[in-house]
Design a protein around this motif. Structure first.
Motif, PDB file in Angstrom:
ATOM      1  N   MET A 240       0.687  -1.056  -0.005  1.00  0.00           N
ATOM      2  CA  MET A 240      -0.151  -0.077   0.043  1.00  0.00           C
ATOM      3  C   MET A 240       0.900   1.215   0.040  1.00  0.00           C
ATOM      4  SD  MET A 240      -3.057  -1.127   0.020  1.00  0.00           S
ATOM      5  CE  MET A 240      -4.127  -0.082   0.791  1.00  0.00           C
ATOM      6  N   ALA A 241       0.287   2.353  -0.300  1.00  0.00           N
ATOM      7  CA  ALA A 241       1.103   3.667  -0.403  1.00  0.00           C
ATOM      8  C   ALA A 241       0.481   4.660   0.465  1.00  0.00           C
ATOM      9  CB  ALA A 241       0.995   4.216  -1.731  1.00  0.00           C
ATOM     10  N   ARG A 242       1.135   5.604   1.103  1.00  0.00           N
ATOM     11  CA  ARG A 242       0.585   6.630   2.029  1.00  0.00           C
ATOM     12  C   ARG A 242       1.468   7.902   1.418  1.00  0.00           C
ATOM     13  NH1 ARG A 242       0.996   6.652   8.400  1.00  0.00           N
ATOM     14  NH2 ARG A 242       0.217   8.599   8.830  1.00  0.00           N
ATOM     15  N   ILE A 243       0.479   8.863   1.578  1.00  0.00           N
ATOM     16  CA  ILE A 243       1.332  10.561   1.270  1.00  0.00           C
ATOM     17  C   ILE A 243       1.634  10.947   2.480  1.00  0.00           C
ATOM     18  CG2 ILE A 243       0.635  12.686   0.584  1.00  0.00           C
ATOM     19  CD1 ILE A 243      -1.776  11.321  -1.346  1.00  0.00           C
ATOM     20  N   LEU A 244       2.855  11.731   2.489  1.00  0.00           N
ATOM     21  CA  LEU A 244       3.459  12.116   3.578  1.00  0.00           C
ATOM     22  C   LEU A 244       3.756  13.795   3.194  1.00  0.00           C
ATOM     23  CD1 LEU A 244       6.100   9.722   4.625  1.00  0.00           C
ATOM     24  CD2 LEU A 244       3.677  10.096   5.436  1.00  0.00           C
ATOM     25  N   ARG A 245       3.190  14.531   3.816  1.00  0.00           N
ATOM     26  CA  ARG A 245       3.266  16.112   3.706  1.00  0.00           C
ATOM     27  C   ARG A 245       4.621  16.666   4.453  1.00  0.00           C
ATOM     28  NH1 ARG A 245       0.209  16.619  -0.911  1.00  0.00           N
ATOM     29  NH2 ARG A 245      -1.799  15.899  -0.627  1.00  0.00           N
ATOM     30  N   ILE A 246       5.410  17.625   3.848  1.00  0.00           N
ATOM     31  CA  ILE A 246       6.567  17.941   4.530  1.00  0.00           C
ATOM     32  C   ILE A 246       6.429  19.468   4.635  1.00  0.00           C
ATOM     33  CG2 ILE A 246       8.019  15.957   4.589  1.00  0.00           C
ATOM     34  CD1 ILE A 246       9.541  17.090   2.390  1.00  0.00           C
ATOM     35  N   ASN A 247       6.862  20.104   5.481  1.00  0.00           N
ATOM     36  CA  ASN A 247       7.092  21.616   5.636  1.00  0.00           C
ATOM     37  C   ASN A 247       8.051  22.449   4.869  1.00  0.00           C
ATOM     38  OD1 ASN A 247       5.004  21.318   7.482  1.00  0.00           O
ATOM     39  ND2 ASN A 247       6.327  21.481   9.293  1.00  0.00           N
ATOM     40  N   ALA A 248       9.060  21.631   4.470  1.00  0.00           N
ATOM     41  CA  ALA A 248      10.227  22.245   3.559  1.00  0.00           C
ATOM     42  C   ALA A 248      10.333  21.333   2.319  1.00  0.00           C
ATOM     43  CB  ALA A 248      11.568  22.307   4.453  1.00  0.00           C
ATOM     44  N   ALA A 249      11.273  22.173   1.465  1.00  0.00           N
ATOM     45  CA  ALA A 249      11.396  21.337   0.094  1.00  0.00           C
ATOM     46  C   ALA A 249      12.271  20.137   0.473  1.00  0.00           C
ATOM     47  CB  ALA A 249      11.660  22.292  -0.785  1.00  0.00           C
ATOM     48  N   ALA A 250      12.035  19.020   0.048  1.00  0.00           N
ATOM     49  CA  ALA A 250      12.741  17.784  -0.056  1.00  0.00           C
ATOM     50  C   ALA A 250      13.561  17.713  -1.443  1.00  0.00           C
ATOM     51  CB  ALA A 250      11.934  16.641   0.223  1.00  0.00           C
ATOM     52  N   ALA A 251      14.678  17.565  -1.336  1.00  0.00           N
ATOM     53  CA  ALA A 251      15.632  17.217  -2.366  1.00  0.00           C
ATOM     54  C   ALA A 251      16.078  15.863  -2.371  1.00  0.00           C
ATOM     55  CB  ALA A 251      16.911  18.181  -2.412  1.00  0.00           C
ATOM     56  N   THR A 252      16.297  15.116  -1.462  1.00  0.00           N
ATOM     57  CA  THR A 252      16.748  13.594  -1.270  1.00  0.00           C
ATOM     58  C   THR A 252      16.106  12.818  -0.171  1.00  0.00           C
ATOM     59  OG1 THR A 252      19.031  14.448  -1.626  1.00  0.00           O
ATOM     60  CG2 THR A 252      18.886  12.427  -0.752  1.00  0.00           C
ATOM     61  N   VAL A 253      15.754  11.884  -0.382  1.00  0.00           N
ATOM     62  CA  VAL A 253      15.013  10.927   0.622  1.00  0.00           C
ATOM     63  C   VAL A 253      15.828   9.617   0.550  1.00  0.00           C
ATOM     64  CG1 VAL A 253      12.662  11.531   0.434  1.00  0.00           C
ATOM     65  CG2 VAL A 253      13.380   9.871  -1.051  1.00  0.00           C
ATOM     66  N   ILE A 254      16.404   9.159   1.716  1.00  0.00           N
ATOM     67  CA  ILE A 254      17.051   8.047   2.006  1.00  0.00           C
ATOM     68  C   ILE A 254      16.140   7.010   2.814  1.00  0.00           C
ATOM     69  CG2 ILE A 254      18.934   7.165   3.027  1.00  0.00           C
ATOM     70  CD1 ILE A 254      20.022  10.084   2.841  1.00  0.00           C
ATOM     71  N   VAL A 255      16.047   5.664   2.453  1.00  0.00           N
ATOM     72  CA  VAL A 255      15.415   4.600   3.195  1.00  0.00           C
ATOM     73  C   VAL A 255      16.598   3.729   3.561  1.00  0.00           C
ATOM     74  CG1 VAL A 255      13.808   2.718   3.231  1.00  0.00           C
ATOM     75  CG2 VAL A 255      13.422   5.032   2.169  1.00  0.00           C
ATOM     76  N   GLY A 256      16.645   3.360   4.858  1.00  0.00           N
ATOM     77  CA  GLY A 256      17.741   2.710   5.555  1.00  0.00           C
ATOM     78  C   GLY A 256      17.525   1.186   4.959  1.00  0.00           C
ATOM     79  N   ASN A 257      16.483   0.653   4.682  1.00  0.00           N
ATOM     80  CA  ASN A 257      16.147  -0.723   3.860  1.00  0.00           C
ATOM     81  C   ASN A 257      15.302  -0.865   2.611  1.00  0.00           C
ATOM     82  OD1 ASN A 257      15.767  -3.224   3.128  1.00  0.00           O
ATOM     83  ND2 ASN A 257      15.914  -4.210   5.280  1.00  0.00           N
ATOM     84  N   PRO A 258      15.759  -0.463   1.759  1.00  0.00           N
ATOM     85  CA  PRO A 258      14.744  -0.254   0.618  1.00  0.00           C
ATOM     86  C   PRO A 258      13.915  -1.747   0.251  1.00  0.00           C
ATOM     87  CG  PRO A 258      16.868   0.271  -0.222  1.00  0.00           C
ATOM     88  CD  PRO A 258      17.024  -0.178   1.193  1.00  0.00           C
ATOM     89  N   GLY A 259      14.499  -2.738   0.816  1.00  0.00           N
ATOM     90  CA  GLY A 259      13.527  -3.883   0.410  1.00  0.00           C
ATOM     91  C   GLY A 259      12.385  -3.937   1.338  1.00  0.00           C
ATOM     92  N   ILE A 260      12.340  -3.022   2.565  1.00  0.00           N
ATOM     93  CA  ILE A 260      11.077  -2.816   3.433  1.00  0.00           C
ATOM     94  C   ILE A 260      10.004  -1.904   3.113  1.00  0.00           C
ATOM     95  CG2 ILE A 260       9.976  -2.200   5.659  1.00  0.00           C
ATOM     96  CD1 ILE A 260      12.764  -3.840   6.708  1.00  0.00           C
ATOM     97  N   ALA A 261      10.517  -0.607   2.597  1.00  0.00           N
ATOM     98  CA  ALA A 261       9.746   0.444   2.062  1.00  0.00           C
ATOM     99  C   ALA A 261      10.396   1.283   0.954  1.00  0.00           C
ATOM    100  CB  ALA A 261       9.522   1.327   3.303  1.00  0.00           C
ATOM    101  N   ASP A 262       9.728   1.983   0.329  1.00  0.00           N
ATOM    102  CA  ASP A 262      10.132   2.858  -0.841  1.00  0.00           C
ATOM    103  C   ASP A 262       9.680   4.242  -0.650  1.00  0.00           C
ATOM    104  OD1 ASP A 262      11.720   3.601  -3.095  1.00  0.00           O
ATOM    105  OD2 ASP A 262       9.683   3.113  -4.458  1.00  0.00           O
ATOM    106  N   VAL A 263      10.352   5.116  -0.845  1.00  0.00           N
ATOM    107  CA  VAL A 263       9.912   6.624  -0.777  1.00  0.00           C
ATOM    108  C   VAL A 263      10.175   7.296  -2.027  1.00  0.00           C
ATOM    109  CG1 VAL A 263       9.781   8.830   0.404  1.00  0.00           C
ATOM    110  CG2 VAL A 263       9.975   6.603   1.593  1.00  0.00           C
TER     111      VAL A 263
END
Length: 151
Positions: free
Chosen positions: A38-61
């Protein structure tokens, strides 16, 4: 005096993003929950340039736009999410927990073999980690056939 005011205003533009509050989902320290597949939307307060997921086998952003992230649960477990701005400054650092949706699922045990069905409103095969590999293989083959028919 005018140069002084311009310098203060410029400094404010540089410092202001660093002082912005972290996103609401990152404040209380509780993990962000998302269901497997499933997917979920996350809103942030500042402009994101890079996202890092510790274990990409568990989640993707992915970054949908600078202030909207899409989090997708890929497999059970926990990992972390780090969001950086264009200057490499952290915007958020939080825990992600990927869980299995329980509503409408029925688990069938035949000896040591386990299968999972989604029964909402009629029962259909569901691919779930830990299920019998033969059952999961047949379910995946069936879904591939349906997917190919749509192309």
């Amino acid at each position: 005096m005018r140069r002084f005011l311009v310098a203060i205003a410029a400094a404010g533009l540089v410092i202001a993003p660093l002082l912005m509050a972290p996103p609401a989902w990152a404040v209380d320290g509780a993990p962000i929950n998302v269901n497997v597949n499933m997917a979920r939307i996350l809103r942030i307060n500042a402009a994101a340039a890079t996202v890092i997921v510790g274990n990409p086998g568990i989640a993707d952003v992915t970054i949908q736009d600078p202030q909207t992230l899409i989090l997708t649960g890929k497999s059970y477990g926990q990992t972390n999410l780090i969001v950086l701005d264009a200057a490499g400054n952290p915007i958020a650092d939080t825990l992600i927990e990927v869980i299995q949706m329980q509503a409408g699922l029925t688990t069938v045990y035949q000896g040591q073999s386990r299968t999972t069905l989604s029964c909402a409103p009629i029962c259909q095969d569901t691919i779930t980690m830990g299920d019998d590999p033969n059952f999961s293989g047949r379910a995946m083959a069936s879904s591939q056939i349906v997917s190919n028919m749509g192309n």
